[in-house]
Motif scaffolding. Structure first.
Motif, PDB file in Angstrom:
ATOM      1  N   ASN A  92      -9.402 -21.076 109.805  1.00  0.00           N
ATOM      2  CA  ASN A  92      -9.559 -21.053 108.337  1.00  0.00           C
ATOM      3  C   ASN A  92      -8.671 -19.997 107.674  1.00  0.00           C
ATOM      4  O   ASN A  92      -8.931 -19.577 106.553  1.00  0.00           O
ATOM      5  N   VAL A  93      -7.613 -19.552 108.379  1.00  0.00           N
ATOM      6  CA  VAL A  93      -6.739 -18.520 107.817  1.00  0.00           C
ATOM      7  C   VAL A  93      -5.293 -19.007 107.819  1.00  0.00           C
ATOM      8  O   VAL A  93      -4.797 -19.510 108.827  1.00  0.00           O
ATOM      9  N   THR A  94      -4.637 -18.861 106.679  1.00  0.00           N
ATOM     10  CA  THR A  94      -3.222 -19.255 106.554  1.00  0.00           C
ATOM     11  C   THR A  94      -2.425 -18.069 106.046  1.00  0.00           C
ATOM     12  O   THR A  94      -2.863 -17.377 105.119  1.00  0.00           O
ATOM     13  N   LEU A  95      -1.256 -17.863 106.650  1.00  0.00           N
ATOM     14  CA  LEU A  95      -0.363 -16.803 106.191  1.00  0.00           C
ATOM     15  C   LEU A  95       0.802 -17.414 105.445  1.00  0.00           C
ATOM     16  O   LEU A  95       1.439 -18.345 105.940  1.00  0.00           O
ATOM     17  N   VAL A  96       1.083 -16.873 104.267  1.00  0.00           N
ATOM     18  CA  VAL A  96       2.244 -17.343 103.503  1.00  0.00           C
ATOM     19  C   VAL A  96       3.264 -16.213 103.466  1.00  0.00           C
ATOM     20  O   VAL A  96       2.943 -15.088 103.071  1.00  0.00           O
ATOM     21  N   ASP A  97       4.476 -16.531 103.897  1.00  0.00           N
ATOM     22  CA  ASP A  97       5.549 -15.532 103.949  1.00  0.00           C
ATOM     23  C   ASP A  97       6.283 -15.528 102.609  1.00  0.00           C
ATOM     24  O   ASP A  97       7.085 -16.422 102.319  1.00  0.00           O
ATOM     25  N   LEU A  98       6.028 -14.503 101.823  1.00  0.00           N
ATOM     26  CA  LEU A  98       6.635 -14.469 100.486  1.00  0.00           C
ATOM     27  C   LEU A  98       8.122 -14.137 100.534  1.00  0.00           C
ATOM     28  O   LEU A  98       8.830 -14.355  99.556  1.00  0.00           O
ATOM     29  N   LYS A  99       8.573 -13.630 101.680  1.00  0.00           N
ATOM     30  CA  LYS A  99      10.030 -13.391 101.799  1.00  0.00           C
ATOM     31  C   LYS A  99      10.754 -14.742 101.811  1.00  0.00           C
ATOM     32  O   LYS A  99      11.828 -14.889 101.252  1.00  0.00           O
ATOM     33  N   ALA A 100      10.111 -15.733 102.451  1.00  0.00           N
ATOM     34  CA  ALA A 100      10.726 -17.065 102.537  1.00  0.00           C
ATOM     35  C   ALA A 100      10.416 -17.901 101.296  1.00  0.00           C
ATOM     36  O   ALA A 100      11.264 -18.649 100.811  1.00  0.00           O
ATOM     37  N   THR A 101       9.182 -17.776 100.819  1.00  0.00           N
ATOM     38  CA  THR A 101       8.757 -18.572  99.661  1.00  0.00           C
ATOM     39  C   THR A 101       8.074 -17.651  98.652  1.00  0.00           C
ATOM     40  O   THR A 101       6.851 -17.511  98.651  1.00  0.00           O
ATOM     41  N   PRO A 102       8.845 -17.005  97.788  1.00  0.00           N
ATOM     42  CA  PRO A 102       8.287 -16.010  96.866  1.00  0.00           C
ATOM     43  C   PRO A 102       7.305 -16.612  95.855  1.00  0.00           C
ATOM     44  O   PRO A 102       7.393 -17.806  95.540  1.00  0.00           O
ATOM     45  N   ILE A 103       6.406 -15.766  95.380  1.00  0.00           N
ATOM     46  CA  ILE A 103       5.502 -16.196  94.307  1.00  0.00           C
ATOM     47  C   ILE A 103       6.333 -16.379  93.040  1.00  0.00           C
ATOM     48  O   ILE A 103       7.119 -15.506  92.666  1.00  0.00           O
ATOM     49  N   GLU A 104       6.123 -17.519  92.400  1.00  0.00           N
ATOM     50  CA  GLU A 104       6.814 -17.760  91.125  1.00  0.00           C
ATOM     51  C   GLU A 104       5.888 -17.472  89.961  1.00  0.00           C
ATOM     52  O   GLU A 104       6.318 -16.969  88.927  1.00  0.00           O
ATOM     53  N   ALA A 105       4.618 -17.794  90.153  1.00  0.00           N
ATOM     54  CA  ALA A 105       3.677 -17.569  89.039  1.00  0.00           C
ATOM     55  C   ALA A 105       2.242 -17.653  89.540  1.00  0.00           C
ATOM     56  O   ALA A 105       1.963 -18.262  90.585  1.00  0.00           O
ATOM     57  N   ILE A 106       1.353 -17.035  88.793  1.00  0.00           N
ATOM     58  CA  ILE A 106      -0.078 -17.314  88.933  1.00  0.00           C
ATOM     59  C   ILE A 106      -0.353 -18.420  87.910  1.00  0.00           C
ATOM     60  O   ILE A 106       0.101 -18.337  86.755  1.00  0.00           O
ATOM     61  N   THR A 107      -1.062 -19.439  88.346  1.00  0.00           N
ATOM     62  CA  THR A 107      -1.317 -20.584  87.475  1.00  0.00           C
ATOM     63  C   THR A 107      -2.821 -20.618  87.152  1.00  0.00           C
ATOM     64  O   THR A 107      -3.597 -19.872  87.766  1.00  0.00           O
ATOM     65  N   PRO A 108      -3.252 -21.479  86.262  1.00  0.00           N
ATOM     66  CA  PRO A 108      -4.696 -21.572  86.003  1.00  0.00           C
ATOM     67  C   PRO A 108      -5.495 -21.898  87.269  1.00  0.00           C
ATOM     68  O   PRO A 108      -6.639 -21.497  87.416  1.00  0.00           O
ATOM     69  N   LYS A 109      -4.854 -22.584  88.237  1.00  0.00           N
ATOM     70  CA  LYS A 109      -5.577 -22.981  89.464  1.00  0.00           C
ATOM     71  C   LYS A 109      -5.437 -21.983  90.605  1.00  0.00           C
ATOM     72  O   LYS A 109      -6.285 -21.918  91.492  1.00  0.00           O
ATOM     73  N   GLY A 110      -4.316 -21.264  90.650  1.00  0.00           N
ATOM     74  CA  GLY A 110      -4.107 -20.371  91.785  1.00  0.00           C
ATOM     75  C   GLY A 110      -2.740 -19.720  91.788  1.00  0.00           C
ATOM     76  O   GLY A 110      -2.330 -19.117  90.797  1.00  0.00           O
TER      77      GLY A 110
END
Ligand code: N01
Length: 559
Positions: free
Chosen positions: A359-377
């Motif tokens: 139940n744990v997922t790691l997201v690598d922001l170096k590869a896929t940076p955050i673009e925005a916080i949205t109303p959903k997530g």
């Protein structure tokens, strides 16, 4: 505001004290206790509804100290240190907060602590030689001395991400956690950040949440804590030998004894490059098995020699690869672009193991940076993640943030915010030129966050109390560093920092986590023992580098 420009209390009068202390954490409480012994009137002001400072605010799941509880505690009272019993090797936040409350009660401190009161300004009145302190409750206090016991990690930092306020789910910051706790059962939760706070919180939250998604920008080196219950075999020798051990700790670089039963107190005083590969590995394995921050004392040059540091960094990476089953996830979790220890080393319980959970997922922001916080997530360059809750584990505007948020003005209206625009300038991390009679506990330019904080708090408070006693005995009214002493101390702090690898990391020690904050290595790395000697020598030389002014007389420089 009155005609004099000094804000007034509701009844028109500024409440008058010898000393106003800002902050009811360990620093503020010990300062209050010691001031009473001098017979000075003092009042603590704190924004919180309870005492405890950082341990009041940081209630996130898994919050725990990485200095062993037998050492992360006051030494000033033999009775207190004998009678208090810690339940674990590394105490958790609830127990440390209970200890803070016990200290407040035991030393009858509460009658001089005013809670739910945020200090907004401190202005020096040169004519009266007093500070005027204003609060968010519209009150005004007048004091000869002002002590900023405001903590180094007390201004929580939210990331500057587009759309942050548009999110419709629940949001939390680890440094500002709800008192009633948060139940994540059955929820899908996103965590932004992988510093010390996240590394402690993630394993606990993963056990509760339906799914946990961790957004990592920079991986961290973390060592298992090997925490466990306190045993009589461990506690007994500490309590029967407390005085000697505390005295020794005061001479150490970090103020910590890594192994109290060892002749060298857990410091392996040899270069990592002076031993064979097999011996080095054996030492690292042994430190990994013991757990905790003593890993960084495995050799004496891990923080000064890149080649040595590389061996320790690689060892931890090898452990991450051993623990984390998915090789892609393991590689993302391996720090590679800064030396181990130059961002604060983390201490965990099952952090890397948590990434083996389904139940744990790691997201690598170096590869896929955050673009925005949205109303959903959260939306990264790879797509949108929907969450029931987002946890910001994004750290603090460390060391200077809280002081800069208060409108501090000294001689000639000099604003601290302007003076520190290019980075903090202090003398000994205790005072600032132009701010007479205003003290900082564990301020920038002192060992502070690089040390056992309670030990450093005691050292600062004891030094200040001696200084105040000296002033009273000598009929002196103000103390203030000379600009020259501040400049040369700043150079000394800077040179010490640049002799290490610390300056190679984009850490909060360097102000790097706050946009626009100057990149300056803020704490003093000379070591707790050396620093204590330096402070004591200053005092022994009649407070060398300070200007001490007698009552009703112009300021004069100390000989
Ligand atoms: O904060 P941190 P912390 N997008 O600044 C990330 C003490 N402490 O609260 O490294 C994405 O270390 C940031 O990423 P990066 C201890 O001194 C002690 O965890 O800047 N991510 C980082 O991963 C500690 O060092 C204990 O790339 C963003 C994280 O958020 C200090 O407190 C326990 C981001 C912040 O990590 C602070 O620790 C807990 C963004 N826009 C804390 N902005 C113990 O005693 C930031 N991040 C054990």
């Amino acid at each position: 505001m009155s005609g004099t420009g000094i804000p007034q209390t509701r009844d028109g009068r500024a409440a008058s004290y010898d000393v106003i202390i800002v902050g009811a954490g360990f620093g503020g409480m010990y300062m209050l206790h010691r001031l009473r012994s001098l017979g000075l009137s003092a009042r603590i002001l704190d924004a919180a509804t309870g005492v405890g400072g950082t341990w009041y605010w940081n209630r996130y799941p898994g919050a725990r100290c990485d200095v062993e509880s037998m050492q992360y505690s006051f030494s000033f009272s033999k009775e207190l240190q004998q009678e208090w019993s810690w339940s674990e090797r590394f105490a958790g936040q609830p127990e440390i907060l209970a200890y803070a409350n016990h200290v407040a009660d035991r030393f009858d401190l509460r009658r001089d602590i005013q809670l739910e009161t945020r200090v907004t300004a401190a202005h020096y009145d040169e004519k009266a030689r007093r500070w005027t302190i204003s609060t968010d409750r519209g009150e005004t206090f007048s004091a000869q001395f002002c002590v900023m016991a405001t903590g180094c990690l007390s201004t929580a930092k939210l990331p500057e991400i587009e759309g942050r306020d548009s999110y419709r789910g629940a949001t939390y910051h680890t440094g500002y956690w709800p008192h009633e706790g948060v139940d994540f059962t059955g929820l899908s939760v996103g965590v932004i950040g992988t510093g010390s706070s996240a590394i402690q919180a993630i394993p606990v939250m993963a056990e509760q949440a339906a799914h946990l998604t961790i957004f990592q920008r920079t991986p961290n080196y973390s060592i298992p804590s090997r925490n466990g219950p306190m045993t009589p075999d461990y506690e007994g020798p500490w309590k029967s030998d407390y005085d000697r051990r505390r005295a020794k700790a005061r001479t150490m670089r970090t103020g910590i004894l890594y192994d109290a039963s060892d002749a060298n107190f857990g410091i392996n005083d040899i270069s990592a490059m002076a031993v064979s590969d097999e011996e080095r590995r054996r030492v690292y394995e042994q430190r990994w098995a013991t757990g905790g921050t003593s890993f960084m004392a495995a050799f004496n040059d891990l923080i000064t020699n890149q080649e040595s540091n590389d061996t320790a960094s690689e060892f931890v990476r090898s452990k991450i690869r051993e623990i984390v089953r998915d090789p892609v996830t393991a590689e993302i979790l391996c720090p590679k672009d800064y030396p181990i220890g130059t961002k604060r080393i983390c201490v965990d319980t099952d952090y890397f193991e948590t990434y083996n959970r389904p139940n744990v997922t790691l997201v690598d922001l170096k590869a896929t940076p955050i673009e925005a916080i949205t109303p959903k997530g959260v939306r990264t360059s790879a797509g949108e993640y929907a969450f029931d809750a987002i946890v910001y584990a994004t750290g603090f505007d460390a060391m200077t943030g809280t002081l800069m948020n208060i409108d501090i003005r000294g001689r000639d209206g000099m604003a601290l915010r302007e003076k520190w625009a290019a980075g903090p300038q202090t003398y000994l991390g205790l005072m600032v030129a132009g701010l007479p009679n205003l003290f900082m506990i564990t301020g920038p330019g002192s060992p502070s966050v690089l040390s056992n904080m309670i030990l450093s708090i005691e050292q600062h408070v004891d030094w200040l109390i001696d200084a105040l006693a000296h002033m009273r005995a000598s009929g002196l009214e103000t103390i203030e560093p000379t600009p020259d002493s501040e400049v040369s101390w700043g150079e000394h702090v800077n040179e010490a920092g640049h002799r290490t690898l610390y300056v190679k990391a984009a850490s909060w020690y360097m102000g790097a986590n706050v946009e626009g904050k100057p990149r300056v290595f803020m704490p003093y790395i000379g070591g707790v023992g050396t620093y204590r000697q330096e402070c004591d020598e200053v005092a022994a030389k009649g407070y060398e580098g300070f200007v001490l002014a007698p009552r009703d007389a112009p300021a004069v420089a100390a000989e």
